[in-house]
Design a protein around this motif. Structure first.
Motif, short mmCIF file in Angstrom:
data_model
loop_
_atom_site.label_atom_id
_atom_site.label_comp_id
_atom_site.label_asym_id
_atom_site.label_seq_id
_atom_site.Cartn_x
_atom_site.Cartn_y
_atom_site.Cartn_z
N GLY A 43 0.79 -1.22 0.00
CA GLY A 43 0.00 0.00 0.00
C GLY A 43 0.82 1.28 0.00
O GLY A 43 0.56 2.19 -0.76
N SER A 44 1.81 1.38 0.87
CA SER A 44 2.54 2.63 1.03
C SER A 44 3.54 2.86 -0.10
O SER A 44 4.28 1.96 -0.48
CB SER A 44 3.29 2.65 2.36
N VAL A 45 3.57 4.07 -0.59
CA VAL A 45 4.53 4.43 -1.64
C VAL A 45 5.97 4.26 -1.16
O VAL A 45 6.88 3.99 -1.94
CB VAL A 45 4.27 5.88 -2.12
N TRP A 46 6.18 4.38 0.15
CA TRP A 46 7.54 4.28 0.69
C TRP A 46 8.04 2.84 0.72
O TRP A 46 9.24 2.62 0.87
CB TRP A 46 7.59 4.88 2.09
N LEU A 47 7.13 1.88 0.61
CA LEU A 47 7.53 0.48 0.65
C LEU A 47 7.73 -0.11 -0.75
O LEU A 47 7.96 -1.31 -0.90
CB LEU A 47 6.48 -0.35 1.40
N ARG A 48 7.62 0.76 -1.76
CA ARG A 48 7.85 0.33 -3.14
C ARG A 48 9.01 1.13 -3.71
O ARG A 48 9.12 2.32 -3.45
CB ARG A 48 6.60 0.57 -4.00
N PRO A 49 9.88 0.54 -4.50
CA PRO A 49 11.00 1.29 -5.07
C PRO A 49 10.52 2.32 -6.08
O PRO A 49 9.53 2.10 -6.80
CB PRO A 49 11.85 0.21 -5.74
N ALA A 50 11.18 3.46 -6.11
CA ALA A 50 10.87 4.47 -7.13
C ALA A 50 11.19 3.90 -8.50
O ALA A 50 12.14 3.14 -8.67
CB ALA A 50 11.68 5.73 -6.87
N ARG A 51 10.38 4.27 -9.48
CA ARG A 51 10.57 3.74 -10.82
C ARG A 51 11.22 4.79 -11.73
O ARG A 51 10.91 5.97 -11.66
CB ARG A 51 9.23 3.32 -11.43
N THR A 100 -1.75 5.90 -6.81
CA THR A 100 -3.00 6.50 -6.36
C THR A 100 -2.77 7.93 -5.87
O THR A 100 -1.63 8.36 -5.65
CB THR A 100 -3.60 5.69 -5.19
N LYS A 101 -3.88 8.61 -5.63
CA LYS A 101 -3.81 9.92 -5.00
C LYS A 101 -3.19 9.82 -3.61
O LYS A 101 -2.49 10.73 -3.17
CB LYS A 101 -5.22 10.52 -4.93
N ASP A 102 -3.44 8.72 -2.91
CA ASP A 102 -2.83 8.53 -1.59
C ASP A 102 -1.30 8.57 -1.69
O ASP A 102 -0.62 9.11 -0.80
CB ASP A 102 -3.26 7.19 -0.98
N ASP A 103 -0.75 7.97 -2.74
CA ASP A 103 0.70 8.03 -2.94
C ASP A 103 1.17 9.48 -3.01
O ASP A 103 2.17 9.87 -2.40
CB ASP A 103 1.09 7.33 -4.24
N VAL A 104 0.46 10.27 -3.79
CA VAL A 104 0.84 11.66 -3.98
C VAL A 104 0.78 12.41 -2.65
O VAL A 104 1.69 13.18 -2.31
CB VAL A 104 -0.09 12.32 -5.02
N VAL A 105 -0.28 12.18 -1.88
CA VAL A 105 -0.42 12.87 -0.60
C VAL A 105 0.69 12.44 0.36
O VAL A 105 1.26 13.27 1.08
CB VAL A 105 -1.81 12.60 0.00
#
Length: 245
Positions: A22-30, A82-87
């Motif tokens: 779920g969290s953007v921080w737990l996925r590597p930047a692309r 998602t928008k959640d990632d952006v926020v």
């Protein structure tokens, strides 16, 4: 853990293709896709914060963010699902504006107060960050975690028992968020303030304490915040003098 239904999968913008995290921080930047203008997390964050500052949370959409970046929606979704990632990214950028000292002083209570006053100023520069809807996942950005590490270690150095640490942390966090949300949203003209006080004066028989203590007209936001912070730290037993050890 609850299984993700088909509709939930779709609403999360294809989260499963990145491992269901779920969290953007737990996925590597692309990295950017070949043949397209470079689009990075840094550019996305800068555009998102600018959009939020100018128009607020309700106006933030993936489509409008893509337009501001001069990119297609498909390109944007390559980097943020998602928008959640952006926020999440934008909120961490606000924490990045809070100076976190490289080391503690021998007066941890002063360290705590300085950190929270600096964070309050950062939030006031970005009022949307104090008025966000309840978050569905913890903050895990590097700027926030650096801030949290300094705060919690200072609380322990100030004498707070470890079993009270999380409660104290959230009490201080909520004090900053509540104070800044109130200051950002309450906009009374002098005429409105005088009218409000006159209304209370006319009802002193029912609300004598409220009427007598400038509930409507007191706009000393800095002083009120500082006093509230002192009450909290006093209640926590945070030492005023040098840290032990």
């Amino acid at each position: 853990m609850k299984a993700i239904t088909g509709s939930e999968h779709a609403s999360e913008g294809g989260r499963a293709h990145r491992g269901g995290v779920g969290s953007v921080w737990l996925r590597p930047a692309r990295a950017g896709r070949s043949g397209e203008a470079p689009l990075t997390r840094e550019r996305i964050v800068g555009a998102a914060v600018a959009l939020l500052d100018e128009e607020g949370f309700d106006r933030l959409t993936m489509r409008r963010l893509a337009e501001r970046l001069g990119a297609g929606a498909t390109t944007l979704y390559w980097h943020v699902t998602t928008k959640d990632d952006v926020v999440d990214l934008a909120v961490d950028a606000v924490f990045g504006e809070t100076p976190v000292p490289g080391r503690h002083t021998d007066r941890p209570r002063d360290d705590i107060a300085r950190l929270l006053h600096d964070w309050r100023r950062a939030v006031l520069r970005h009022p949307w960050s104090a008025g966000l809807p309840a978050r569905r996942r913890p903050l895990l950005g590097p700027n926030f975690l650096t801030w949290m590490e300094f705060l919690q270690s200072a609380l322990l150095r100030a004498g707070l028992p470890e079993d009270r640490l999380n409660a104290a942390t959230w009490a201080l966090y909520n004090h900053v968020m509540g104070a800044t949300a109130a200051q950002s949203s309450l906009r009374l003209s002098p005429e409105e303030a005088r009218a409000g006080q006159a209304y209370l004066d006319g009802r002193r028989d029912r609300y004598p304490t409220v009427a007598a203590h400038s509930y409507v007209t007191d706009d000393d936001w800095d002083g009120t915040f500082a006093a509230g912070l002192e009450y909290l730290l006093d209640g926590m037993g945070a030492r005023r003098g040098p840290a032990a050890g």
